[in-house]
Scaffold this active site. Structure first.
Site, PDB file in Angstrom:
ATOM      1  N   CYS A 198      -0.469   4.721  10.037  1.00  0.00           N
ATOM      2  CA  CYS A 198       0.835   4.088  10.524  1.00  0.00           C
ATOM      3  C   CYS A 198       0.345   2.649  10.987  1.00  0.00           C
ATOM      4  O   CYS A 198      -0.194   2.692  11.898  1.00  0.00           O
ATOM      5  CB  CYS A 198       1.304   4.839  11.499  1.00  0.00           C
ATOM      6  SG  CYS A 198       2.351   6.123  10.993  1.00  0.00           S
ATOM      7  N   SER A 253      12.548   4.294  14.836  1.00  0.00           N
ATOM      8  CA  SER A 253      11.406   3.909  15.466  1.00  0.00           C
ATOM      9  C   SER A 253      12.123   3.529  16.764  1.00  0.00           C
ATOM     10  O   SER A 253      12.557   2.204  17.081  1.00  0.00           O
ATOM     11  CB  SER A 253      10.752   2.697  14.735  1.00  0.00           C
ATOM     12  OG  SER A 253      10.488   3.226  13.705  1.00  0.00           O
ATOM     13  N   LEU A 254      11.737   4.267  17.941  1.00  0.00           N
ATOM     14  CA  LEU A 254      12.264   3.783  19.202  1.00  0.00           C
ATOM     15  C   LEU A 254      11.498   3.109  19.975  1.00  0.00           C
ATOM     16  O   LEU A 254      11.696   1.900  20.276  1.00  0.00           O
ATOM     17  CB  LEU A 254      12.854   4.923  19.799  1.00  0.00           C
ATOM     18  CG  LEU A 254      13.829   5.093  20.870  1.00  0.00           C
ATOM     19  CD1 LEU A 254      15.146   4.420  20.290  1.00  0.00           C
ATOM     20  CD2 LEU A 254      14.234   6.570  21.297  1.00  0.00           C
ATOM     21  N   HIS A 255      10.251   3.656  20.141  1.00  0.00           N
ATOM     22  CA  HIS A 255       9.235   3.011  20.924  1.00  0.00           C
ATOM     23  C   HIS A 255       9.426   2.157  22.595  1.00  0.00           C
ATOM     24  O   HIS A 255       8.416   1.776  22.817  1.00  0.00           O
ATOM     25  CB  HIS A 255       8.619   1.499  20.053  1.00  0.00           C
ATOM     26  CG  HIS A 255       8.390   2.051  18.550  1.00  0.00           C
ATOM     27  ND1 HIS A 255       7.627   3.139  18.136  1.00  0.00           N
ATOM     28  CD2 HIS A 255       8.727   1.430  17.627  1.00  0.00           C
ATOM     29  CE1 HIS A 255       7.496   3.310  17.057  1.00  0.00           C
ATOM     30  NE2 HIS A 255       7.969   2.223  16.697  1.00  0.00           N
ATOM     31  N   ASN A 313      -2.323   2.551  16.476  1.00  0.00           N
ATOM     32  CA  ASN A 313      -3.411   2.273  15.664  1.00  0.00           C
ATOM     33  C   ASN A 313      -3.659   0.870  15.703  1.00  0.00           C
ATOM     34  O   ASN A 313      -3.006   0.204  15.364  1.00  0.00           O
ATOM     35  CB  ASN A 313      -2.926   2.653  14.009  1.00  0.00           C
ATOM     36  CG  ASN A 313      -3.012   4.136  14.061  1.00  0.00           C
ATOM     37  OD1 ASN A 313      -3.990   5.035  14.466  1.00  0.00           O
ATOM     38  ND2 ASN A 313      -1.945   4.574  13.534  1.00  0.00           N
ATOM     39  N   CYS A 360       2.702  -4.024  15.225  1.00  0.00           N
ATOM     40  CA  CYS A 360       2.803  -3.590  13.563  1.00  0.00           C
ATOM     41  C   CYS A 360       1.836  -4.822  12.871  1.00  0.00           C
ATOM     42  O   CYS A 360       2.427  -5.948  12.740  1.00  0.00           O
ATOM     43  CB  CYS A 360       4.182  -3.566  12.955  1.00  0.00           C
ATOM     44  SG  CYS A 360       4.213  -3.200  11.514  1.00  0.00           S
ATOM     45  N   CYS A 391       3.609   8.322   1.436  1.00  0.00           N
ATOM     46  CA  CYS A 391       4.334   7.390   2.392  1.00  0.00           C
ATOM     47  C   CYS A 391       4.486   5.889   1.633  1.00  0.00           C
ATOM     48  O   CYS A 391       3.322   5.432   0.982  1.00  0.00           O
ATOM     49  CB  CYS A 391       3.213   7.018   3.531  1.00  0.00           C
ATOM     50  SG  CYS A 391       3.711   5.765   4.593  1.00  0.00           S
ATOM     51  N   CYS A 402       8.023  -6.578  14.585  1.00  0.00           N
ATOM     52  CA  CYS A 402       7.705  -5.626  15.821  1.00  0.00           C
ATOM     53  C   CYS A 402       6.149  -6.078  16.218  1.00  0.00           C
ATOM     54  O   CYS A 402       5.424  -6.307  15.466  1.00  0.00           O
ATOM     55  CB  CYS A 402       7.607  -4.246  15.310  1.00  0.00           C
ATOM     56  SG  CYS A 402       9.202  -3.871  14.843  1.00  0.00           S
ATOM     57  N   CYS A 447       7.280  -7.885   6.127  1.00  0.00           N
ATOM     58  CA  CYS A 447       8.406  -7.190   6.896  1.00  0.00           C
ATOM     59  C   CYS A 447       8.966  -8.570   7.692  1.00  0.00           C
ATOM     60  O   CYS A 447       8.007  -9.222   8.520  1.00  0.00           O
ATOM     61  CB  CYS A 447       8.241  -6.085   7.671  1.00  0.00           C
ATOM     62  SG  CYS A 447       9.561  -5.489   8.692  1.00  0.00           S
ATOM     63  N   GLU A 474       0.756  -1.191   0.093  1.00  0.00           N
ATOM     64  CA  GLU A 474       0.127   0.063  -0.141  1.00  0.00           C
ATOM     65  C   GLU A 474       0.817   1.086   0.055  1.00  0.00           C
ATOM     66  O   GLU A 474       2.075   1.074   0.573  1.00  0.00           O
ATOM     67  CB  GLU A 474      -0.830   0.110   1.197  1.00  0.00           C
ATOM     68  CG  GLU A 474      -2.058  -1.315   1.159  1.00  0.00           C
ATOM     69  CD  GLU A 474      -2.963  -1.408   2.264  1.00  0.00           C
ATOM     70  OE1 GLU A 474      -4.151  -1.699   1.823  1.00  0.00           O
ATOM     71  OE2 GLU A 474      -2.563  -1.083   3.224  1.00  0.00           O
ATOM     72  N   GLY A 479       7.276  -2.512   5.144  1.00  0.00           N
ATOM     73  CA  GLY A 479       8.645  -3.043   5.105  1.00  0.00           C
ATOM     74  C   GLY A 479       9.621  -2.374   5.979  1.00  0.00           C
ATOM     75  O   GLY A 479       9.290  -1.187   6.195  1.00  0.00           O
ATOM     76  N   GLU A 480      10.677  -2.926   6.163  1.00  0.00           N
ATOM     77  CA  GLU A 480      12.060  -2.220   6.687  1.00  0.00           C
ATOM     78  C   GLU A 480      12.805  -1.664   5.486  1.00  0.00           C
ATOM     79  O   GLU A 480      13.385  -2.428   4.821  1.00  0.00           O
ATOM     80  CB  GLU A 480      12.608  -3.135   7.568  1.00  0.00           C
ATOM     81  CG  GLU A 480      14.089  -2.628   7.960  1.00  0.00           C
ATOM     82  CD  GLU A 480      14.060  -1.073   8.603  1.00  0.00           C
ATOM     83  OE1 GLU A 480      13.227  -1.006   9.470  1.00  0.00           O
ATOM     84  OE2 GLU A 480      14.917  -0.468   8.026  1.00  0.00           O
ATOM     85  N   SER A 487      12.503   5.875   7.609  1.00  0.00           N
ATOM     86  CA  SER A 487      12.355   5.630   9.035  1.00  0.00           C
ATOM     87  C   SER A 487      12.706   3.976   9.053  1.00  0.00           C
ATOM     88  O   SER A 487      12.376   3.259   8.116  1.00  0.00           O
ATOM     89  CB  SER A 487      10.806   5.466   9.036  1.00  0.00           C
ATOM     90  OG  SER A 487      10.413   4.890  10.528  1.00  0.00           O
TER      91      SER A 487
END
Ligand code: SAH
Ligand code: SF4
Length: 372
Positions: free
Chosen positions: A343, A223-225, A300, A117, A103, A114, A110, A90, A169-170, A201
């Site tokens: 996201c 992306s710390l999180h 989300n 996600c 985006c 995570c 991926c 997408e 994806g990464e 990112s």
């Protein structure tokens, strides 16, 4: 048949040289293909007819095909791109007052798992090609321009002013193709975006961050999180390989070449998991040596995620701790809610090659889970 969307200008010049043509043809072709969005060689009037005919025989300009386009009430658009074999990714366009951000996805699924996600939950199928990555910008431009021609949008050549590599994806796990696609985004003959307007990112692939700094230093978001290794190991598992200390050092090194003088740290707000005041204070310690801004992303939700979005009050309190320490903090607004374009909600269609669902069934009965 060569798909010329796979080539940056230098590679195209090499191709022209290999068929006995002048390398400057590459610049002309980049303009036609990307700046004007053309795919028919016959219309490229400053290229001599014999060459146009040869190109039509040997090459093509083939963007990926769109299987669905959705437009949200707030103007956000989402395209489902067919990547063959029952797979899809997408792409999302987010119009704002002063800019339009696209985006872009980099992989079908991926592999990094995570836990919060939706893309990560679906598993991994394959890397996107350069043509499929830059093709998302090509297609979105095409579609937006068409609507502008019909009077449905303000006529403006710069409808897409920013690109963020934040789709499925990464991006640093598909390094070569992502870098080539970004070189085309920056190329003045193609899209001419400045390095500040292209943001990559990453969840923190340290060696690839060091390469990116040399090869194509665009703006960086990380992306710390989580504010400590124990929690980050759990929710961003790549942390076991590249823990926070190494990641912070890599961010500092990246800033030597970055187009902006800060890194943006993304932090998804998960209720009761990473959103307490104690977490905010730990976070300040972790990032203390790295010039940075924060982008808090309310989680989300997606089906069976097992997480809840942090309470608005808790997000505000968390933000205030960071702001009082002098940091710029933005809290991301959710856009395109009605079309699942936010996201982490990008689902596309992924035929998982890593047999994740089967592995997860086995993992469900680990002692740790039972204890929890
Ligand atoms: N793989 C890259 C880029 C894609 S994800 C990365 O991880 O950085 C873009 C951002 O959305 C990342 O910060 C990611 O962690 C975040 N994200 C993923 N799932 C989310 C969810 N369900 N809610 C909110 N943000 C999410
Ligand atoms: Fe992959 Fe990024 Fe999702 Fe993690 S957050 S699983 S790295 S797409």
């Amino acid at each position: 048949m060569r798909n010329l969307l796979n080539f940056n200008q230098q590679q195209l010049a090499e191709y022209f040289q290999s068929i006995g043509e002048k390398p400057f043809r590459a610049k002309q072709l980049m303009r036609w293909m990307h700046h004007f969005g053309m795919y028919d060689f016959e219309q490229m009037t400053d290229i001599a007819k014999p060459l146009r005919e040869r190109l039509a025989r040997e090459a093509s300009i083939t963007p990926p095909s769109v299987s669905l386009e959705q437009i949200s009430n707030d103007g956000t658009r989402k395209w489902l791109i067919d990547t063959g074999a029952g797979n899809g990714v997408e792409t999302v366009f987010i119009p704002e007052d002063d800019r339009g951000t696209l985006c872009v996805s980099s992989q079908v699924g991926c592999a990094l798992e995570c836990t919060f996600c939706s893309t990560g939950r679906q598993g991994f199928n394959r890397n996107l090609t350069v043509a499929e990555i830059i093709g998302q910008l090509w297609l979105a431009n095409h579609s937006l321009r068409q609507d502008a021609d019909y009077g449905l949008l303000a006529k403006d050549d710069r409808i897409i002013s920013n690109v963020v590599m934040m789709g499925m994806g990464e991006p640093l796990a598909n390094y070569d193709n992502v870098v080539t696609a970004m070189q085309i985004m920056l190329d003045d003959s193609a899209y001419g975006l400045s390095r500040r307007r292209v943001t990559l990112s990453t969840s923190g692939l340290v060696p690839a961050m060091d390469r990116l700094k040399e090869d194509c230093p665009v703006a960086l978001a990380v992306s710390l999180h989580a504010p400590n290794d124990k929690l980050r190991d759990e929710i961003v598992p790549i942390n076991k390989k590249y823990p926070l200390k190494e990641l912070m050092a890599a961010c500092l090194r990246y800033l030597e070449k970055a187009p902006r003088d800060f890194v943006t740290f993304e932090y998804v707000m998960l209720d009761g998991v990473n959103d307490t005041l104690e977490h905010a204070k730990q976070l300040l310690q972790v990032v203390k040596d790295v010039p940075c801004k924060f982008n808090l992303i309310p989680f989300n939700p997606f089906p069976d995620s097992g997480y809840e979005t942090s309470k608005p009050d808790n997000i505000r309190r968390f933000r205030d701790v960071l702001m009082q320490a002098g940091y710029v903090v933005t809290t991301r607004k959710t856009r395109g809610d009605d079309i699942d374009a936010a996201c982490g909600q990008l689902a596309g269609k992924v035929q998982d090659k890593t047999r994740r669902t089967e592995r997860k069934k086995i993992m469900r009965i680990t002692p740790l889970e039972i204890a929890a």
